[in-house]
Write an enzyme that holds these catalytic residues in place. Structure first.
Site, short mmCIF file in Angstrom:
data_model
loop_
_atom_site.label_atom_id
_atom_site.label_comp_id
_atom_site.label_asym_id
_atom_site.label_seq_id
_atom_site.Cartn_x
_atom_site.Cartn_y
_atom_site.Cartn_z
N ASP A 35 40.02 29.97 48.76
CA ASP A 35 40.30 31.07 47.86
C ASP A 35 39.82 32.35 48.54
O ASP A 35 38.72 32.38 49.08
CB ASP A 35 39.51 30.86 46.56
CG ASP A 35 40.34 31.12 45.32
OD1 ASP A 35 40.80 32.27 45.18
OD2 ASP A 35 40.51 30.19 44.52
N HIS B 19 42.60 26.82 37.21
CA HIS B 19 41.25 26.89 36.64
C HIS B 19 41.10 27.99 35.58
O HIS B 19 40.02 28.14 35.02
CB HIS B 19 40.25 27.13 37.76
CG HIS B 19 40.47 28.46 38.40
ND1 HIS B 19 41.58 28.74 39.17
CD2 HIS B 19 39.76 29.60 38.35
CE1 HIS B 19 41.53 30.00 39.55
NE2 HIS B 19 40.44 30.55 39.07
N ASP B 20 42.14 28.79 35.36
CA ASP B 20 42.07 29.87 34.38
C ASP B 20 42.85 29.55 33.10
O ASP B 20 43.04 30.44 32.26
CB ASP B 20 42.68 31.17 34.95
CG ASP B 20 41.83 31.78 36.05
OD1 ASP B 20 40.62 31.53 36.08
OD2 ASP B 20 42.40 32.52 36.88
N ASP C 123 43.27 35.88 45.62
CA ASP C 123 42.91 36.25 44.25
C ASP C 123 43.39 37.67 43.93
O ASP C 123 43.25 38.58 44.75
CB ASP C 123 41.37 36.20 44.16
CG ASP C 123 40.85 36.27 42.75
OD1 ASP C 123 41.09 35.33 41.98
OD2 ASP C 123 40.18 37.27 42.41
N GLU D 292 48.04 35.71 43.92
CA GLU D 292 48.09 35.81 42.46
C GLU D 292 48.70 37.15 42.09
O GLU D 292 48.15 38.19 42.45
CB GLU D 292 46.65 35.82 41.97
CG GLU D 292 46.25 34.71 41.08
CD GLU D 292 45.01 35.12 40.29
OE1 GLU D 292 44.82 34.54 39.23
OE2 GLU D 292 44.26 36.00 40.69
O1 ISL Z 1 45.00 39.13 32.89
C1 ISL Z 1 44.25 38.44 33.45
C2 ISL Z 1 42.93 38.11 32.89
O2 ISL Z 1 43.04 37.89 31.49
C3 ISL Z 1 44.66 37.81 34.71
O3 ISL Z 1 45.93 38.11 35.05
C4 ISL Z 1 43.72 38.06 35.84
O4 ISL Z 1 44.13 39.04 36.67
C5 ISL Z 1 43.62 36.82 36.59
O5 ISL Z 1 43.15 35.88 35.68
C6 ISL Z 1 42.70 36.94 37.79
O6 ISL Z 1 42.06 35.74 38.01
C7 ISL Z 1 41.36 35.54 39.20
O7 ISL Z 1 40.40 36.54 39.44
C8 ISL Z 1 39.33 36.62 38.54
C9 ISL Z 1 38.68 35.26 38.26
O8 ISL Z 1 37.83 35.36 37.16
C10 ISL Z 1 39.70 34.18 38.02
O9 ISL Z 1 39.09 32.93 37.87
C11 ISL Z 1 40.66 34.21 39.16
O10 ISL Z 1 41.62 33.19 39.12
C12 ISL Z 1 38.32 37.56 39.15
O11 ISL Z 1 38.06 37.21 40.46
#
Ligand code: ISL
Length: 575
Positions: free
Chosen positions: A101, A341-342, A208, A266
């Site tokens: 990542d 993971h989100d 990311d 992303e």
């Molecule tokens: O809108 C969003 C958050 O509610 C998302 O589109 C956000 O930009 C996305 O979740 C970004 O995620 C990534 O970066 C974050 C981290 O917390 C996440 O786990 C990761 O996947 C910050 O580094």
């Protein structure tokens, strides 16, 4: 690269591992790198080709490692740099690639760069982050430089008492945004976060928040879309800023192009297909592919994620068709995923996690995903049909900064209104990031075989681990796990159709079933999924040829049946 060129990162299936929750080898309740190494043959056997490891870097863990304090070190409870080197070589010796990542929009506030930057306005690294003086409102009240809201609630600006300025953090206050306008900073990022690991043999990166590096000049206020509070959603301003494409080109030219790598970025808040294509054209290398988020954003509240609004099957079908088809006739490449993971677990979000339906639902989604064009991403536990945390868990059982901050701020803002609390809780039960972060369910022993720690894992183990786990599925021929293995191998066998084929949806307003065709040259496949618990009539779409059943997720089906059972899925080859 030509339109049809086949490369390893197109045909390969990616398996995402979240190090905190995969396998604990030390008994401290937290997953670790040696734990992952101990499961490498399980991963190989699943039939995946690439492992994506979520952040394992040194970090104070305010955001589960997405707050990195040293790119060149490993979070000590996870192991050492030598452990990651061992993981790289154990993957490579089995023909598996490993991607890491890459979190370079921000660092941790404990990163040496930020610690220096905050010492004084004159420090050489001051300009490595985004510092701005205060604004002053009525009666001389100190205010942040603009009204941007952080993704984790509250202002995106943090006041620094010492040097009397604010710094920008799009995520937690412990995650200050790097200043990409400074070329010296960019070079340091490339060296430390990227090339350090490429030299060790990693095969690329999941990048990311890749579209947030370039901020809009002047950092203007966001329009008011959430009246009643100062902080406003501002992603339309800080995503896809004016220098984004230039930065990504540079990153390839200076570092990535020297190695045989893949990148998957992303790309949140970018609904326009033409804009997405600008990032992924293979003749202008910026990113090899992106995650476009429409599928996982389904049902999210418009101004606040955790105000779940629901969605219709036709919405899901429309976003799948849009992002399956947008590369047609271009030299770009796409991805297929519905978990990471989100996100909440796909069985709970898109089908049914009721005990009587969850296995069939998991298999139906496996069947659908494995028929999709692009590089396929599978998230740990998806292969055994893991589901969201039970509904009776309380907010104290959740650990994620995003859910907890939102819960606290929404409840406070409503004056502790029970109706608001209930709705936020219901939304978290569907969309919470923690669902995916529950410990992996390996077997039916204590704490799902994830840890030997007497006090359990860092995060509560799912109550259902005895009925959903790897051990019970390995030797059961009709298990979710064995269905995934079968589907992944069919995906390889028919890769022209499934990985590279074109996509066409049928009957797109039907709210019960999803029927689509894949085609490549003269070859055709039809995929049929019943997204309800009731039987549905299946009418073959008007596609010429003989329908031959390739696979179904229901035992005993021969493909001639004109009724689909609840959550039934079928793939036909059409000759
Ligand atoms: O809108 C969003 C958050 O509610 C998302 O589109 C956000 O930009 C996305 O979740 C970004 O995620 C990534 O970066 C974050 C981290 O917390 C996440 O786990 C990761 O996947 C910050 O580094």
């Amino acid at each position: 690269m030509t339109v049809t060129e086949r490369v390893w990162w197109k045909d390969g299936t990616v398996y995402q591992i979240y190090p905190a929750s995969y396998k604990d080898s030390t008994g401290d309740g937290l997953g670790d790198i040696p734990g992952i190494i101990s499961k490498i043959d399980y991963i190989k056997d699943l039939g995946v080709d690439i492992v994506w490891l979520s952040p394992m870097y040194e970090s104070p863990q305010y955001d589960m490692g997405y707050d990195i304090s040293n790119y060149e070190a490993v979070h000590a409870p996870y192991g050492t740099v030598a452990d990651v080197e061992a993981l790289i070589s154990d993957c490579h010796s089995r023909g598996i690639r490993l991607i890491l990542d890459l979190v370079i929009n921000h660092t941790s506030d404990q990163h040496a760069w930020f610690k220096e930057s905050r010492t004084s306005k004159m420090n050489a690294k001051r300009d490595w982050y985004i510092w701005r003086p205060a604004r002053y409102g009525a009666e001389g009240r100190r205010m942040p430089p603009n009204n941007w809201r952080s993704f984790f609630s509250g202002s995106a600006w943090q006041w620094d008492e010492e040097t009397q300025e604010y710094y920008l953090h799009l995520f937690a206050e412990q995650q200050p945004d790097l200043n990409w306008e400074n070329p010296v900073t960019r070079k340091a990022i490339y060296d430390s976060a990227i090339e350090f690991w490429l030299k060790k043999g990693v095969d690329g990166f999941r990048v990311d928040t890749v579209n947030m590096y370039s901020k809009p000049p002047g950092l203007p206020d966001a329009p008011i879309s959430d009246p009643g509070v100062f902080e406003q959603p501002a992603s339309m301003l800080f995503c896809n800023g004016p220098r984004m494409h230039e930065f990504l080109r540079e990153m390839n030219q200076l570092v990535l192009n020297k190695y045989d790598t893949m990148t998957v970025g992303e790309l949140p808040h970018t609904p326009d297909t033409a804009h997405v294509l600008r990032y992924i054209g293979s003749n202008d290398r910026q990113l090899d592919m992106v995650f476009q988020f429409d599928i996982v954003d389904l049902g999210q509240g418009k101004t606040n994620k955790y105000q779940f609004e629901g969605y219709a099957l036709s919405d899901l079908k429309a976003v799948v068709e849009k992002w399956q088809s947008f590369i047609a006739g271009t030299d770009a490449w796409t991805t297929a995923f519905c978990e990471n993971h989100d996100q909440g677990r796909s069985v709970s979000r898109y089908a049914s996690d009721l005990p009587q339906w969850r296995e069939r639902s998991a298999k139906m989604l496996a069947l659908m995903m494995c028929a999709m064009t692009g590089t396929l991403f599978v998230y740990q536990g998806q292969e055994i049909g893991m589901i969201n945390a039970p509904k009776d868990w309380s907010i104290e059982d959740y650990k994620d900064i995003e859910s907890i901050n939102y819960y606290n701020s929404a409840v406070a803002r409503s004056g502790n209104d029970p109706a608001v609390r209930d709705h936020v809780m219901k939304s978290i039960q569907i969309l919470g990031r923690d669902h995916a972060r529950l410990p992996m369910q390996w077997d039916a022993t204590a704490y799902s075989g994830f840890t030997t720690n007497k006090n359990g894992a860092w995060m509560r183990t799912h109550d259902e681990y005895k009925s959903i786990n790897v051990a019970s599925q390995l030797n059961k021929s009709d298990s979710v796990l064995n269905f995934w293995k079968k589907m992944l191998s069919l995906r390889k066998e028919y890769k022209d159709l499934f990985i590279h084929g074109s996509f066409k949806g049928f009957d797109m307003t039907n709210e019960k079933t999803f029927v689509f065709a894949k085609a490549f040259g003269k070859d055709k496949a039809i995929v049929v999924c019943n997204f309800t618990a009731e039987e549905q009539k299946f009418e073959r779409p008007g596609v010429n040829g003989k329908f031959e059943l390739l696979i179904s997720n229901v035992e005993g089906v021969d493909g001639t049946e004109s009724v689909l059972k609840g959550y039934e899925g079928r793939v036909y080859l059409v000759n």
